[in-house]
Design a protein around this motif. Structure first.
Motif, short mmCIF file in Angstrom:
data_model
loop_
_atom_site.label_atom_id
_atom_site.label_comp_id
_atom_site.label_asym_id
_atom_site.label_seq_id
_atom_site.Cartn_x
_atom_site.Cartn_y
_atom_site.Cartn_z
N ARG A 11 0.70 -21.12 27.61
CA ARG A 11 1.16 -22.51 27.57
C ARG A 11 -0.03 -23.46 27.65
O ARG A 11 -1.14 -23.07 28.00
N LEU A 12 0.28 -24.70 27.34
CA LEU A 12 -0.76 -25.73 27.36
C LEU A 12 -0.44 -26.71 28.50
O LEU A 12 0.71 -27.13 28.64
N LEU A 13 -1.42 -27.05 29.30
CA LEU A 13 -1.22 -28.03 30.38
C LEU A 13 -1.95 -29.32 30.03
O LEU A 13 -3.14 -29.31 29.68
N TYR A 14 -1.19 -30.41 30.16
CA TYR A 14 -1.75 -31.73 29.88
C TYR A 14 -1.68 -32.57 31.15
O TYR A 14 -0.66 -32.57 31.84
N TYR A 43 3.24 -28.06 29.31
CA TYR A 43 3.54 -28.54 30.65
C TYR A 43 2.65 -29.76 30.91
O TYR A 43 1.53 -29.84 30.41
N ALA A 44 3.19 -30.69 31.72
CA ALA A 44 2.37 -31.82 32.15
C ALA A 44 2.24 -31.76 33.66
O ALA A 44 3.20 -31.41 34.35
N ALA A 45 1.07 -32.10 34.17
CA ALA A 45 0.87 -32.14 35.62
C ALA A 45 1.37 -33.49 36.12
O ALA A 45 1.02 -34.53 35.57
N ARG A 46 2.21 -33.44 37.17
CA ARG A 46 2.73 -34.70 37.71
C ARG A 46 1.63 -35.36 38.55
O ARG A 46 1.01 -34.72 39.39
N ASN A 47 1.36 -36.63 38.26
CA ASN A 47 0.30 -37.37 38.95
C ASN A 47 -1.08 -36.72 38.76
O ASN A 47 -1.85 -36.57 39.70
N GLY A 48 -1.32 -36.33 37.54
CA GLY A 48 -2.66 -35.88 37.18
C GLY A 48 -3.05 -34.57 37.83
O GLY A 48 -2.21 -33.70 38.07
N ILE A 49 -4.32 -34.46 38.13
CA ILE A 49 -4.86 -33.18 38.62
C ILE A 49 -4.20 -32.77 39.94
O ILE A 49 -4.11 -31.57 40.25
N ASP A 56 2.84 -28.86 40.84
CA ASP A 56 3.94 -29.77 40.52
C ASP A 56 3.86 -30.07 39.03
O ASP A 56 3.22 -31.03 38.59
N LEU A 57 4.50 -29.21 38.26
CA LEU A 57 4.37 -29.27 36.81
C LEU A 57 5.68 -29.73 36.18
O LEU A 57 6.76 -29.49 36.72
N ILE A 58 5.57 -30.37 35.04
CA ILE A 58 6.72 -30.91 34.31
C ILE A 58 6.85 -30.15 33.00
O ILE A 58 5.85 -29.92 32.30
N ASP A 59 8.07 -29.77 32.69
CA ASP A 59 8.30 -29.04 31.43
C ASP A 59 8.66 -30.04 30.33
O ASP A 59 9.80 -30.52 30.25
N THR A 60 7.70 -30.36 29.48
CA THR A 60 7.96 -31.39 28.45
C THR A 60 8.88 -30.88 27.35
O THR A 60 9.35 -31.68 26.54
N SER A 61 9.15 -29.59 27.34
CA SER A 61 10.06 -29.09 26.29
C SER A 61 11.49 -29.55 26.55
O SER A 61 12.35 -29.43 25.68
#
Lengths: 423, 423
Positions: A11-14, A43-49, A56-61
Motif C-alpha cells: 500500500r501507499l501512505l500519504y 492510506y492517509a496518516a491522520r494529522n500528518g506524521i 492512526d491511518l485513514i483508508d482513502t479507498s
C-alpha cells in the motif's frame, strides 16, 4: 483496459505536513487518483506524521471518486496535518523504528510526505532507515509551502495562490484607500506571511507597476528594517500620491536582528511565532508622521483562500501529486517531484525528479536581484518570475447558499495492529 | 427611438460618501447609465461632498460606455469619497449656501448622495435649504454601507458582499485550523468591522450550522462582553471539537461600556476609530486557557473584496442607482430608493421609494431575535434574513496577468465658475 492491480505489492501512505495551503488537497487528489488508476490502495496518516507514529491511518479507498475529485478545490488539509518534527536519528531512534514498524504492519511500500524542507528531511531519514532495517520502503517528498522557500524546485505548490491572494488584496484595498485618502486613511499597511523569505511580500508587488502604483513600499525579511528610510519614503509617497500602501513581511527585523513583532513564543520546530508587525509600523507612522493609518493582517485567510486560487498553482499542486505516485511506482526513492520552468512568457513548465538530499533543510530566499536598489520594491526580474505563478483562475463550485462547495471526507480509520506508542 | 434630451433641464450631480464598498461603483454605474438613457448629463463630485463644496466636479460624459459598465465590477470609490459631515444648518449655514451656489452655477437640478445615515441627513438638509433659498433642487439619498445599519431598507448595498467575504473566509480559515489543531493553533479569532451593529459578525454565522461547526463563537457589539462566559465557551469547544473559531466585531465593549480595543482616536464624524480587539481576545485566551492562537484582521480587505462579491448585492447596488435617477426624473425629492424583501426563499425583492426623514441619523441594530440565548451565535431567523444576501456569485473579468480588470476612470474636471471656498 483495467489497470493491473498492485495491491499484492503493498500500500501507499500519504501524509500532509506543516502549515496547510489552499491547494495541498489538490496534491492529495493527484496522489489518490494516480494510485487508484494503478490499482494501489492509499492510506492517509491522520494529522500528518503523528498519525503514522500513532498508527492512526485513514483508508482513502472508502471515499467516492467525486469526493476525491472535490479535494482539488477544497482548502485546508483533508486528513489533518501537524507541526511535529522528527528529532535526529541518533537521539530519537525509537520514533523512526516505530514508523518502520507501522509501515511494515500495514504492508506500506511507498510513503509520500507532502510538506516543506523539514518534511523532505524526514522523508530522507525514513528512506535511509528502511534500508538499514531491511524494510523495503520508497520515500517520496512532495513539495508544499506557501513560503516558496524550497530549494531546487522553481516554485512551491501553495505559493502561487497566496501570491494571487496577496496581489489582488493589495490592489483592492489600495483602491479603497485611494478613494478615501483626502479626508481619511493615508497609510495602509498589509502584513503578510513569510518568516525568513520575502516571496509573499514580493508577490504583492504584482498589484501595480510604476512609482505611483501600489504597493509603494514592500518590506522584505531579507533586508534590515531602516526606520528613517521607511518613514522618508512613506512621507514622500503621501506627499506625491496622496496616500501610501505598505506591504510588510511578518519576519522583518531591525539592525539588532530582532523581529519587529516578536511574539516571544515558538512553534514545535523551534521557529519564532510571529504576527503583529503591522500595528508596530502603523504606530510608528502615526507617531513620527502623524498620518491616519489602517492595517490588515489576513493571517490564515491568505493561505486558505481557495476561492481566489491561481490556476497555475492548482494545476502544479495536482501534478506533483500524480508525479510522486509515478516515481514511487517506478521504484524511485528519496526524491521529490519538482517544478522546472521552461519559459517565462508564455509560461511553460514540467515536473521532474530531484534528490531529497539537495532539498532537505535548505531554504531559498528571495534573490537580491529581485529587490530594487532602495530595498522597497521588486525588479523586472522578480516580475518575470512571479507573474506566471498567479496567472489563471481556478473557479469553484458554489452552492445555492452562496458558499463554496468544499468536501468533508469520511476519513474512516484503518484497524490498528500494533500496541500504542507514546510520542 | 433616441431618448429625448433633458440637458436643457439641467444636470445631475452624484457624490459618494463615507467608507466605500465592493459595489458602490455598481451604484455609480446604475446612476450614470440610467441618466445617459434619459439624455441627462452626470457630474460627479470629487471626494464626495467636499468636491461639491470645492466646486471640484468631474464630467462623467467624458467616460466611455465600457468604462462606466466596468464600474459594475470595480471596488473602491471611482470618484473619491470622504468622511466629512456637514454641521448643523444653524451653525454652518455658509456651507449649505455654498452647496446651493455650486449647484446653481452648474445648473444642477438633481443631487444624488450615495452613503449611509449621515449622508441621508445631509441630503435631507440640502433639499430643505434649496426650497428655502428658492433653488429648485431634487435630492435623492442612495443607500450604501457595509454596516447594514440603515433604517427602513431591508438591507444595504455593500453589506451582502462583505457578508459573503466574511462567511467564506470564516469557512476557509476554519478548514485550515481544523487541519492543524492537533499540534498547532487551537483558537482562531477573526475580527470584523461593525462599530455598533453586529451585522457583519452575524454573517460569519452562515459559514456553518450546528454546535460543532464554525464559527463556534460570535461576539456582537449589541451584547456586553462577558469574559467568563466567553472563556468557558472557548474551553468547552476546544475540549469537544478540538479547536474553536471566534468571530469578533470590532465594536464589542465590556460591562463598563468601554471598547475592548479602543484606539483612542476619532474620525471626522466623531466615531471612535477601532481595530485590534482580536489580539486582546487572543492574549486573554493564551493567558487564561493556555491555548495556542492565531488571529486575523482583514480590515479594508473585507469591504473592498469585489473578487468575492455577492451577486444579490451587486445587483441591488446597481438597481438603487438606476431607481434613484428614475425618482429624480419623476420629480421626487428627499427620498431614498430602498430594498423591500418580498420573500425569503426563493428570495425576491423590489426597490421602492422611502422618505429620507425616516432614514436620516437612525441606526438599525441586529434584532435580539437574531442572537441565540447564550449571546454567541445566530438564530434560524437570522439565517433566513442573511442567507439570501450572500447568494450568487458576481464573476469578474481577469487579465492575462492574473489580476482583476478594474477600471480607472479619466475623471476629467469641469471648469470652475466660482471663487474658491474654504472648508
Amino acid at each position: 483496459m483495467k489497470p493491473r492491480s498492485r495491491s499484492s505489492q503493498g500500500r501507499l501512505l500519504y501524509a500532509q505536513s506543516g502549515g496547510v495551503t489552499a491547494v495541498i488537497n489538490a496534491t492529495a487528489a493527484g496522489v489518490i487518483e494516480a494510485a487508484r488508476a494503478q490499482g494501489v490502495k492509499v492510506y492517509a496518516a491522520r494529522n500528518g506524521i503523528l498519525g503514522a507514529l500513532r498508527e492512526d491511518l485513514i483508508d482513502t479507498s472508502k471515499e467516492t471518486a467525486s469526493a476525491i475529485a472535490a479535494l482539488r478545490h477544497t482548502p485546508g488539509g483533508a486528513f489533518g496535518s501537524c507541526r511535529y518534527k522528527l528529532k535526529s536519528l541518533e537521539s530519537h531512534r525509537a520514533e523512526y523504528e516505530r514508523l518502520i514498524d507501522v509501515l511494515r504492519a500495514h504492508d506500506i511500500r511507498w510513503f509520500l510526505y507532502n510538506g516543506g524542507n523539514d518534511s523532505a528531511d524526514t522523508a530522507l531519514k525514513i528512506s535511509q532507515l528502511g534500508k538499514a532495517m531491511g524494510y523495503d520502503i520508497r520515500c517520496i517528498g512532495v513539495p508544499k509551502t506557501v513560503d516558496n522557500d524550497l530549494a531546487v524546485t522553481d516554485c512551491c505548490p501553495g505559493f502561487g495562490s497566496v501570491a494571487k491572494y496577496t496581489a489582488v488584496s493589495t490592489l483592492e484595498a489600495s483602491l479603497d484607500v485611494a478613494s478615501m485618502a483626502d479626508t481619511s486613511t493615508k497609510v495602509f499597511i498589509l502584513e503578510v506571511m513569510g518568516r525568513h523569505a520575502g516571496w509573499i511580500a514580493a508577490a504583492a508587488g504584482l498589484a501595480g507597476e510604476g512609482a505611483d502604483a501600489p504597493p509603494h513600499i514592500i518590506l522584505f525579511p531579507e533586508r534590515t528594517f531602516d526606520e528613517d528610510a521607511f518613514l522618508a519614503k512613506v512621507k514622500a509617497t503621501v506627499e506625491r500620491v496622496g496616500w501610501c500602501t505598505v506591504v510588510a513581511s511578518e519576519g522583518i527585523r531591525n539592525a539588532a536582528g530582532q523581529f519587529l513583532a516578536e511574539a516571544g513564543t515558538r512553534d514545535a520546530f523551534g521557529h519564532a511565532q510571529l504576527g503583529g508587525v503591522a500595528p508596530v509600523l502603523a504606530a510608528l507612522v502615526k507617531e513620527k508622521l502623524g498620518y491616519k493609518y489602517h492595517w490588515a493582517l489576513p493571517d490564515y485567510l491568505q493561505r486558505s483562500a481557495r476561492h481566489l486560487a491561481s490556476k497555475t498553482d492548482a494545476e502544479q499542486a495536482y501534478a506533483v501529486g500524480r508525479a510522486a505516485v509515478d516515481y514511487a511506482m517506478a521504484g524511485q526513492n528519496a526524491v521529490m517531484p519538482v517544478i522546472e520552468r521552461l519559459a517565462d512568457a508564455p509560461y511553460r513548465w514540467k515536473i521532474r525528479s530531484a534528490p531529497l538530499d539537495k532539498i532537505a533543510n535548505r531554504e531559498k530566499k528571495l534573490p537580491s536581484s529581485y529587490v530594487t536598489r532602495d530595498g522597497f520594491g521588486i525588479t523586472a526580474a522578480a516580475r518575470r518570475y512571479l507573474s506566471p505563478l498567479i496567472q489563471g483562475e481556478a473557479p469553484l463550485p458554489y452552492g445555492k447558499d452562496g458558499l463554496p462547495k468544499y468536501v468533508q471526507l469520511k476519513n474512516i480509520a484503518v484497524e490498528r495492529k500494533l500496541a500504542p506508542f507514546k510520542t
